[in-house]
Motif scaffolding. Structure first.
Motif, PDB file in Angstrom:
ATOM      1  N   ARG A 246       0.837  -1.190   0.000  1.00  8.28           N
ATOM      2  CA  ARG A 246       0.000   0.000   0.000  1.00  8.28           C
ATOM      3  C   ARG A 246       0.882   1.254   0.000  1.00  8.28           C
ATOM      4  NH1 ARG A 246      -2.754  -0.152   5.317  1.00  8.28           N
ATOM      5  NH2 ARG A 246      -0.915  -1.377   5.881  1.00  8.28           N
ATOM      6  N   TYR A 247       0.296   2.346  -0.405  1.00  6.04           N
ATOM      7  CA  TYR A 247       0.958   3.642  -0.321  1.00  6.04           C
ATOM      8  C   TYR A 247      -0.066   4.668   0.138  1.00  6.04           C
ATOM      9  CZ  TYR A 247      -1.185   5.127  -4.760  1.00  6.04           C
ATOM     10  OH  TYR A 247      -2.068   5.477  -5.757  1.00  6.04           O
ATOM     11  N   THR A 248       0.415   5.792   0.658  1.00  6.46           N
ATOM     12  CA  THR A 248      -0.491   6.842   1.105  1.00  6.46           C
ATOM     13  C   THR A 248      -0.777   7.786  -0.064  1.00  6.46           C
ATOM     14  OG1 THR A 248       1.433   8.029   1.995  1.00  6.46           O
ATOM     15  CG2 THR A 248       0.133   6.754   3.539  1.00  6.46           C
ATOM     16  N   VAL A 249      -2.029   7.832  -0.476  1.00  8.67           N
ATOM     17  CA  VAL A 249      -2.457   8.687  -1.584  1.00  8.67           C
ATOM     18  C   VAL A 249      -2.304  10.146  -1.172  1.00  8.67           C
ATOM     19  CG1 VAL A 249      -4.395   9.272  -3.096  1.00  8.67           C
ATOM     20  CG2 VAL A 249      -4.074   6.912  -2.323  1.00  8.67           C
ATOM     21  N   ASP A 251      -2.680  14.557  -2.234  1.00  9.17           N
ATOM     22  CA  ASP A 251      -3.383  15.549  -3.050  1.00  9.17           C
ATOM     23  C   ASP A 251      -2.393  16.272  -3.956  1.00  9.17           C
ATOM     24  OD1 ASP A 251      -2.048  17.489  -1.531  1.00  9.17           O
ATOM     25  OD2 ASP A 251      -3.798  17.968  -0.291  1.00  9.17           O
ATOM     26  N   PRO A 256      -0.930  13.704   2.246  1.00  7.04           N
ATOM     27  CA  PRO A 256      -1.790  12.520   2.250  1.00  7.04           C
ATOM     28  C   PRO A 256      -3.268  12.873   2.457  1.00  7.04           C
ATOM     29  CG  PRO A 256       0.157  12.124   3.580  1.00  7.04           C
ATOM     30  CD  PRO A 256       0.176  13.590   3.217  1.00  7.04           C
ATOM     31  N   THR A 257      -4.112  12.186   1.689  1.00 10.95           N
ATOM     32  CA  THR A 257      -5.551  12.350   1.849  1.00 10.95           C
ATOM     33  C   THR A 257      -6.071  11.530   3.027  1.00 10.95           C
ATOM     34  OG1 THR A 257      -6.054  10.482   0.396  1.00 10.95           O
ATOM     35  CG2 THR A 257      -5.802  12.664  -0.632  1.00 10.95           C
ATOM     36  N   GLU A 259      -6.099   8.120   2.656  1.00  6.68           N
ATOM     37  CA  GLU A 259      -6.303   6.805   2.055  1.00  6.68           C
ATOM     38  C   GLU A 259      -4.975   6.062   1.911  1.00  6.68           C
ATOM     39  OE1 GLU A 259      -7.833   4.743  -2.144  1.00  6.68           O
ATOM     40  OE2 GLU A 259      -7.867   6.931  -1.896  1.00  6.68           O
ATOM     41  N   GLN A 260      -4.983   4.780   2.278  1.00  8.42           N
ATOM     42  CA  GLN A 260      -3.848   3.889   2.044  1.00  8.42           C
ATOM     43  C   GLN A 260      -4.284   2.900   0.962  1.00  8.42           C
ATOM     44  OE1 GLN A 260      -1.953   2.342   5.630  1.00  8.42           O
ATOM     45  NE2 GLN A 260      -2.716   4.078   6.817  1.00  8.42           N
ATOM     46  N   ARG A 261      -3.862   3.178  -0.263  1.00  8.94           N
ATOM     47  CA  ARG A 261      -4.382   2.460  -1.429  1.00  8.94           C
ATOM     48  C   ARG A 261      -3.474   1.282  -1.800  1.00  8.94           C
ATOM     49  NH1 ARG A 261      -5.616   6.317  -6.350  1.00  8.94           N
ATOM     50  NH2 ARG A 261      -7.128   7.050  -4.763  1.00  8.94           N
ATOM     51  N   THR A 266      -1.085  -1.272 -10.401  1.00 13.81           N
ATOM     52  CA  THR A 266      -0.838   0.137 -10.692  1.00 13.81           C
ATOM     53  C   THR A 266       0.664   0.354 -10.922  1.00 13.81           C
ATOM     54  OG1 THR A 266      -0.310   0.976  -8.466  1.00 13.81           O
ATOM     55  CG2 THR A 266      -2.649   0.623  -8.991  1.00 13.81           C
ATOM     56  N   HIS A 289       6.271   9.481  -3.173  1.00 13.80           N
ATOM     57  CA  HIS A 289       5.187   8.896  -2.400  1.00 13.80           C
ATOM     58  C   HIS A 289       5.723   8.091  -1.221  1.00 13.80           C
ATOM     59  CE1 HIS A 289       3.479   9.610  -6.417  1.00 13.80           C
ATOM     60  NE2 HIS A 289       2.299   9.679  -5.819  1.00 13.80           N
TER      61      HIS A 289
END
Length: 392
Positions: A246-249, A251, A256-257, A259-261, A266, A289
């Motif tokens: 995962r990574y931290t999304v 803006d 970071p928003t 979200e850990q996507r 990807t 990121h």
């Protein structure tokens, strides 16, 4: 972790060395005064003047050498790693970090070459955070946000330095006291960063801090790497593996928003090795990121990153106690900075692997906490291990 000798013991081992030079000053013919601590016939520490700051403070370069001939240069300004000289698969030595031949290069504005950044590495949104009911305001030195400790972070101060040795381990311990209110942060923070070079071609970085008032702390090293040692002017061909699902999304301002996507499917996915440049065009602005590392239960050093430069065969492996690593692909380098050996540092000339807690954690209660309280100890370690991979 080594049990290091005291300053008194290390000082007692200092002996005068003749003609001792650092990797970053090999082309200079001028003789400089230096001292050398010898631990064995091969592992050693040398030190020499590295210039003077405009306000008059002298800066010293410490060069650590292990029995294999691997060398690491460190200055007490910014606790900066100036050079890491390691062999390729043919035994040819080369410097794998971006840097400068003299102090003046490190006095230019960011991008923080080789430095320890703090009190808070990475970004804090809008230069503000609230702690124990009080709001603290920090410098906005990166668009609307606070970055790497502010206008004068830990990368721009002179640290106290203590060389040490134990057996074939050699190193330097750097200390700095950040006063209450410095750059807007609460509490007097006592920080120690210990660099140790081992016989196994490992550079260990141990970060230790204590405070008298609750404060956020997030320390990391901001070295830029190019494992080709300058034979390629970019790092797009390096093969990278990051142990993170995962990574931290973020803006548009790289905050970071929350979200850990998942990275799966990807261009952010480096769970298997990929060339850095293979999918970078699909990532707006390039890679900058924070990856959420796959840590098993328990503490201690765990696998984070492996990088291979195929042509030279150099391999760099990163282990850390930290929960995240910021992978930065040198997107803001633009060729206007001239580095060691008159190299032009173009876009993607180097990459950074900043082991850390997550960006903007003081404003995200669900992220691992970066708050250090009185009576607690900040205790984090990262190790860079260098080796070679034979041609396939």
């Amino acid at each position: 972790m080594s049990n290091h000798l005291s300053l008194l013991a290390a000082t007692a081992l200092l002996a005068t060395a003749v003609g001792c030079t650092s990797p970053s000053n090999e082309d200079q013919t001028e003789t400089v005064d230096s001292t050398e601590t010898t631990t064995t016939a091969e592992a050693r520490i040398s030190q020499e003047p590295f210039g003077q700051l405009p306000e008059g403070d002298s800066v010293t370069l410490y060069t650590l050498t292990n029995p294999s001939g691997v060398k690491v240069g460190i200055i007490n300004y910014g606790a900066i790693v100036t050079s890491i000289v390691v062999p390729d698969r043919n035994g040819e030595m080369g410097d794998v970090v971006l840097g400068f031949d003299n102090l003046e290069g490190y006095l230019i504005p960011p991008p923080y070459f080789g430095a320890v950044v703090g009190r808070y590495g990475n970004r804090i949104a809008n230069g503000k955070f609230t702690l124990n009911g009080q709001t603290y305001t920090l410098a906005k030195n990166n668009g609307p946000n606070h970055l790497h400790g502010g206008n004068k972070g830990f990368d721009k101060v002179v640290w106290d330095a203590e060389p040490f040795e134990e057996g074939d381990d050699v190193g330097v311990r750097l200390s700095y006291t950040s006063p209450d209110g410095e750059e807007g942060y609460p509490g007097t923070l006592q920080v120690t960063v210990t660099y140790t070079l081992t016989p196994d071609n490992e550079l260990e970085m141990h970060y230790d801090a204590e405070t008298d008032k609750a404060t956020p702390v997030n320390l990391t090293n901001h070295s830029y790497f190019n494992l080709s040692a300058g034979k390629s002017n970019d790092i797009l061909g390096h093969e990278l593996m990051i142990n993170a699902d995962r990574y931290t999304v973020v803006d548009a301002t790289l905050i970071p928003t929350g979200e850990q996507r998942p990275v799966e499917g990807t261009p952010m996915d480096f769970t298997a090795p990929h060339a850095i440049g293979e999918r970078i065009a699909q990532v707006e602005g390039g890679y900058d990121h924070n990856y959420v590392l796959n840590r098993t239960s328990g503490e201690g050093l765990q696998k984070a990153v492996r990088v291979v430069e195929p042509t030279s065969g150099r391999v760099m492996e990163v282990t850390t106690t930290q929960p995240g690593v910021q992978f930065y692909s040198g997107n803001f380098l633009d060729g206007t900075i001239t580095g060691r050996g008159n190299a032009s540092y173009i876009k993607h000339a180097g990459f950074c692997l900043e082991t850390q807690h997550f960006p903007d954690s003081p404003n995200h209660p669900d992220f691992p906490s970066t708050v250090l309280n009185p009576g607690e100890r900040y205790d984090e370690t990262t190790v860079y291990r260098f080796s070679v991979q034979q041609a396939q």
